[in-house]
Design a protein around this motif. Structure first.
Motif, PDB file in Angstrom:
ATOM      1  N   THR A 218       0.833  -1.212   0.000  1.00  3.64           N
ATOM      2  CA  THR A 218       0.000   0.000   0.000  1.00  3.64           C
ATOM      3  C   THR A 218       0.865   1.258   0.000  1.00  3.64           C
ATOM      4  O   THR A 218       0.617   2.204  -0.751  1.00  3.64           O
ATOM      5  N   GLY A 219       1.902   1.254   0.848  1.00  8.32           N
ATOM      6  CA  GLY A 219       2.788   2.423   0.933  1.00  8.32           C
ATOM      7  C   GLY A 219       3.444   2.688  -0.412  1.00  8.32           C
ATOM      8  O   GLY A 219       3.484   3.821  -0.902  1.00  8.32           O
ATOM      9  N   ASP A 220       3.927   1.623  -1.036  1.00  9.69           N
ATOM     10  CA  ASP A 220       4.628   1.776  -2.314  1.00  9.69           C
ATOM     11  C   ASP A 220       3.686   2.284  -3.418  1.00  9.69           C
ATOM     12  O   ASP A 220       4.070   3.109  -4.249  1.00  9.69           O
ATOM     13  N   LEU A 221       2.440   1.806  -3.415  1.00 11.60           N
ATOM     14  CA  LEU A 221       1.469   2.272  -4.416  1.00 11.60           C
ATOM     15  C   LEU A 221       1.231   3.775  -4.282  1.00 11.60           C
ATOM     16  O   LEU A 221       1.109   4.494  -5.273  1.00 11.60           O
ATOM     17  N   ILE A 222       1.175   4.250  -3.032  1.00  7.34           N
ATOM     18  CA  ILE A 222       0.937   5.694  -2.809  1.00  7.34           C
ATOM     19  C   ILE A 222       2.154   6.498  -3.281  1.00  7.34           C
ATOM     20  O   ILE A 222       2.026   7.489  -4.005  1.00  7.34           O
ATOM     21  N   SER A 236      12.086   4.330   9.289  1.00  9.06           N
ATOM     22  CA  SER A 236      13.465   3.823   9.341  1.00  9.06           C
ATOM     23  C   SER A 236      14.291   4.308   8.147  1.00  9.06           C
ATOM     24  O   SER A 236      13.744   4.687   7.103  1.00  9.06           O
ATOM     25  N   VAL A 237      15.598   4.217   8.284  1.00  6.82           N
ATOM     26  CA  VAL A 237      16.514   4.659   7.219  1.00  6.82           C
ATOM     27  C   VAL A 237      16.318   3.846   5.929  1.00  6.82           C
ATOM     28  O   VAL A 237      16.186   4.439   4.848  1.00  6.82           O
ATOM     29  N   PRO A 238      16.281   2.504   5.982  1.00  8.42           N
ATOM     30  CA  PRO A 238      16.166   1.762   4.712  1.00  8.42           C
ATOM     31  C   PRO A 238      14.892   2.110   3.937  1.00  8.42           C
ATOM     32  O   PRO A 238      14.928   2.273   2.715  1.00  8.42           O
ATOM     33  N   VAL A 239      13.764   2.271   4.650  1.00 10.27           N
ATOM     34  CA  VAL A 239      12.521   2.609   3.940  1.00 10.27           C
ATOM     35  C   VAL A 239      12.603   4.038   3.404  1.00 10.27           C
ATOM     36  O   VAL A 239      12.194   4.321   2.277  1.00 10.27           O
ATOM     37  N   GLY A 240      13.195   4.939   4.185  1.00 12.50           N
ATOM     38  CA  GLY A 240      13.377   6.317   3.727  1.00 12.50           C
ATOM     39  C   GLY A 240      14.186   6.366   2.445  1.00 12.50           C
ATOM     40  O   GLY A 240      13.858   7.110   1.510  1.00 12.50           O
ATOM     41  N   GLN A 241      15.245   5.546   2.387  1.00 12.71           N
ATOM     42  CA  GLN A 241      16.086   5.527   1.175  1.00 12.71           C
ATOM     43  C   GLN A 241      15.291   5.007  -0.023  1.00 12.71           C
ATOM     44  O   GLN A 241      15.383   5.533  -1.137  1.00 12.71           O
ATOM     45  N   LYS A 242      14.481   3.975   0.228  1.00 15.56           N
ATOM     46  CA  LYS A 242      13.661   3.399  -0.854  1.00 15.56           C
ATOM     47  C   LYS A 242      12.690   4.460  -1.393  1.00 15.56           C
ATOM     48  O   LYS A 242      12.536   4.633  -2.605  1.00 15.56           O
TER      49      LYS A 242
END
Ligand code: NAD
Length: 480
Positions: A218-222, A236-242
């Motif tokens: 869901t997050g990625d679709l948005i 978190s850092v890894p998700v922020g980078q993505k």
């Protein structure tokens, strides 16, 4: 116990002023003992598309509100939040495992965030530009205005499910934007309840939309939807980078992690700072982005600080999050607790001394203080996000500053000394978003600028500053 208890029920999503359900559900559990609390729905591509369309209409309506109307909406939200405070505190405590006394404090802080957002709405202004400061500007006049940017996607973490949402919704509304909110998968209940509150406060349809589901879906679709003008993310850092890699030319604010440090000089007021460290290190079991993780003690004060800190930490009451007396409860889940335990064990194997705590029961970790920890270990140089404080010793202040600056994060840092000259020199040398003198780095009021350098992120929150990130600066220039 909290006076409000919640019976297990469903919490639908909220899109364009309507309750929305899908065929895919997820059960929300109390992290402390795994008991089911509520059921929520998973948003797929069609639901996200519907939310974006609703938010486009919401953005048009929000942009049409005068500043006093936006401020009035935010003030009404604050009034309703005060009215329903205990219900929100119970929801926060039930979904996140946060002790109820801290959940109540989060609801109070959320009201402060709304007050500051209403102020930011009333104060939204541009400036007059002195065009004739350059020869070709002679006879020209110009001014700037701040215009809404459209749809703001708010993606929030589990640890402050209400107030971190408010730090995004409040400024977005003040700026005249609409919001699509994707709360953390384990803590969506306060956001879904908030949707009803925002409607009751009189927000236009589509101004606030809450969709739930896993971040990777869901997050990625948005994030990937080009009609979303800005992503404001805390996590978190890894998700922020993505997320950053996907936004392209669109706006993004990233509020990420930290492994916060406090430097304690020999003239520090220990009666004041030790209890602040107990709160700063162990509130919400250390699951706070500015939780006090590394404490640098000047040699002359190290023994006295350590014995007082250990003694006061041992008095903390561990228990069920909904009990009024509880000061320490579980982490967000057993996996996270097992990770923290494995980092403590790694430190033990490397020669660290466990001064108190160090044990785990289910998802709960006893407040833990460690000494003799090599600084390259996870428990010191990474963000522990658990109830662990690591004590280091130093001789010269410059050495402590250099060690703190060598870290990969840069959100907030604390320095404790009565000597204002030394405090000021330290504040100038520390490369952080915020330097807190004579208190813990966990100190924050909601209207101050807040955000990090290095891996701690990009952009600033605090309503006045977030409104700047969420508006487009337009220049209007004319020949007289
Ligand atoms: P997380 O990064 O795992 O998740 C945060 C949000 O991102 C959740 O809503 C999640 O569903 C979503 N998400 C996950 N993958 C995604 C993807 N691929 N695309 C879009 N969205 C995605 O963080 P968490 O475990 O919930 O929270 C803990 C972290 O948050 C810690 O690192 C902490 O330091 C940080 N934090 C920072 C601040 C700050 O202000 N700097 C405040 C609180 C927490």
């Amino acid at each position: 116990m909290s006076t409000v208890s919640i019976a297990r029920r469903e919490f639908p999503m909220w899109i364009g002023g309507q309750l929305v359900r899908t065929s895919s559900t997820q059960t929300i559990t109390l992290p402390y003992d795994g008991s089911p609390v509520a059921d929520v729905y998973v948003a797929d591509a069609a639901v996200v598309e519907r939310a974006v369309t609703a938010a486009e209409a919401g953005a048009r309506a929000m942009a049409g509100l005068a500043l006093y109307e936006r401020a009035g909406l935010l003030e009404e939200m604050r009034r309703l939040l005060a009215r329903d405070a205990e219900e929100f505190a119970t929801l926060i405590s039930s979904e996140s495992g946060k002790p109820i006394r801290e959940a109540r404090f989060e609801v109070e802080r959320s009201q402060q965030t709304l007050i500051a957002s209403a102020g930011a709405a009333r104060d939204l202004h541009g400036e007059a530009i002195p065009m004739d400061a350059a020869p070709t500007g002679k006879g020209r006049w110009a001014m700037t205005v701040r215009e809404p940017i459209g749809i703001v996607a708010a993606i929030t973490p589990f640890n402050f499910p209400l107030n971190l949402a408010m730090h995004k919704i409040g400024p977005a509304f003040a700026a005249g934007n609409s919001v699509i909110h994707k709360p953390a998968e384990n803590t969506p209940l306060s956001a879904l309840r908030l949707a009803r509150l925002i409607q009751e406060a009189g927000a236009p349809e589509g101004a606030y939309n809450a969709v739930t589901g896993p971040g990777e879906l869901t997050g990625d679709l948005i994030v990937s939807n080009e009609r979303v003008a800005m992503i404001t993310f805390t996590g978190s850092v890894p998700v922020g980078q993505k997320i950053r890699s996907k936004v392209g030319l669109r706006r993004v604010t990233l509020e990420l992690g930290n492994n916060s440090s406090l430097i304690v000089e020999p003239d520090a007021d220990l009666e004041m700072i030790v209890p602040r460290c107990v709160t700063g290190s162990f509130s919400h079991s250390g699951q706070v982005c500015i939780s006090v993780q590394n404490i640098y003690l000047q040699e002359k004060v190290a023994d006295e600080f350590t014995s007082k800190f250990v003694e006061q930490t041992r008095r903390l009451r561990i228990g069920h999050p909904l009990e009024d007396a509880t000061e320490i409860s579980s982490l967000i889940n057993v996996n996270e607790a097992a990770r923290v335990e494995s980092w403590i064990d790694e430190a033990r194997r490397s020669g660290a001394k466990v001064l108190t705590g160090g044990t785990r029961q289910g998802a709960t970790i006893e407040p833990t203080i460690l000494a003799n920890v090599p600084s390259h270990l996870n428990i010191s140089c990474k963000e522990v996000f658990g109830p662990v404080a690591v004590l280091h010793r130093y001789g010269a202040l410059e050495d402590a500053i250099a060690r703190v600056n060598a870290g990969e994060y840069g959100l907030q840092v604390g320095v404790c000394t009565q000597d204002m000259g030394r405090a000021f020199r330290a504040a100038q040398s520390l490369r952080f978003g915020g330097v807190i003198v004579n208190d813990v780095p966990a100190y924050r009021v909601d209207h101050m600028p807040y955000g990090g350098t290095k891996k701690s992120g990009v952009g600033r929150e605090g309503p006045r500053y977030a409104v700047e990130e969420m508006t487009e600066l337009k220049l209007i220039c004319w020949r007289a």
